[in-house]
Write a protein that holds these residues in place. Structure first.
Motif, short mmCIF file in Angstrom:
data_model
loop_
_atom_site.label_atom_id
_atom_site.label_comp_id
_atom_site.label_asym_id
_atom_site.label_seq_id
_atom_site.Cartn_x
_atom_site.Cartn_y
_atom_site.Cartn_z
N GLY A 196 -68.60 -17.50 7.88
CA GLY A 196 -68.69 -16.06 8.01
C GLY A 196 -69.71 -15.38 7.14
N HIS A 197 -70.37 -16.13 6.28
CA HIS A 197 -71.38 -15.55 5.39
C HIS A 197 -72.31 -16.65 4.90
CE1 HIS A 197 -69.18 -17.18 1.93
NE2 HIS A 197 -68.11 -16.86 2.63
N GLY A 198 -73.35 -16.25 4.22
CA GLY A 198 -74.29 -17.22 3.68
C GLY A 198 -75.20 -16.60 2.65
N ARG A 199 -76.17 -17.38 2.22
CA ARG A 199 -77.16 -16.93 1.23
C ARG A 199 -78.54 -17.30 1.76
NH1 ARG A 199 -78.08 -14.43 -3.37
NH2 ARG A 199 -79.57 -15.29 -4.83
N LEU A 200 -79.45 -16.35 1.71
CA LEU A 200 -80.82 -16.57 2.14
C LEU A 200 -81.76 -16.43 0.95
CD1 LEU A 200 -82.66 -15.47 5.24
CD2 LEU A 200 -83.55 -14.64 3.07
N GLU A 201 -82.70 -17.35 0.85
CA GLU A 201 -83.76 -17.27 -0.15
C GLU A 201 -85.09 -17.48 0.57
OE1 GLU A 201 -82.59 -19.34 -4.08
OE2 GLU A 201 -81.50 -20.37 -2.46
N LEU A 202 -86.03 -16.59 0.35
CA LEU A 202 -87.34 -16.66 0.98
C LEU A 202 -88.38 -16.66 -0.13
CD1 LEU A 202 -88.80 -16.37 3.83
CD2 LEU A 202 -88.95 -13.94 3.29
N TRP A 203 -89.31 -17.62 -0.09
CA TRP A 203 -90.35 -17.67 -1.09
C TRP A 203 -91.64 -18.22 -0.49
CZ3 TRP A 203 -86.54 -21.27 -0.78
CH2 TRP A 203 -86.89 -22.62 -0.82
#
Length: 127
Positions: free
Chosen positions: A57-64
């Protein structure tokens, strides 16, 4: 990770549209354009949607970004993918199962790490 973080964000189902717009702006500001930009944003959207639907139902996003590459890592705490899960194109009449396949088509490289504690997917594009 040697690059500069452009975006770090926890997300759930209610924030996917806003997250997609943030990813698009950040990727565009990092040098992705035209079809490459569109495909990368669709790929990230498919993975974040899968995290919400199948990964708890949820997550974590990291963009680099590094000098010539843009990376996006999406992590969830779901049950993980089955060991025999494949990212091949689903049959034309299949009603689901296209997310990972679409994501793989939309980026230069897609890496999956999955286990009982969740799934991490890393997408890569050249800028």
């Amino acid at each position: 990770m040697d690059g500069r973080h452009l975006l770090r964000r926890d997300f759930g189902g209610n924030g996917l549209v806003e997250l997609r717009h943030q990813v698009e702006r950040s990727a565009q500001d990092s040098g992705l354009t035209d079809l490459a930009l569109y495909r990368f944003v669709v790929a990230v959207n498919e993975i974040t949607t899968n995290a919400v639907r199948h990964g708890g139902g949820h997550g974590r996003l990291e963009l680099w970004r590094t000098a010539s590459r843009l990376y996006c890592r999406v992590t969830d705490q779901g049950p993980g993918l089955p060991a025999d899960h494949e990212t091949r194109r689903p049959p034309p009449r299949a009603v689901s199962g296209r997310g990972l396949w679409f994501a793989r088509q939309g980026c230069e490289r897609l890496t999956i790490e999955s286990g009982a504690l969740g799934t991490t997917i890393l997408l890569q594009a050249t800028v």
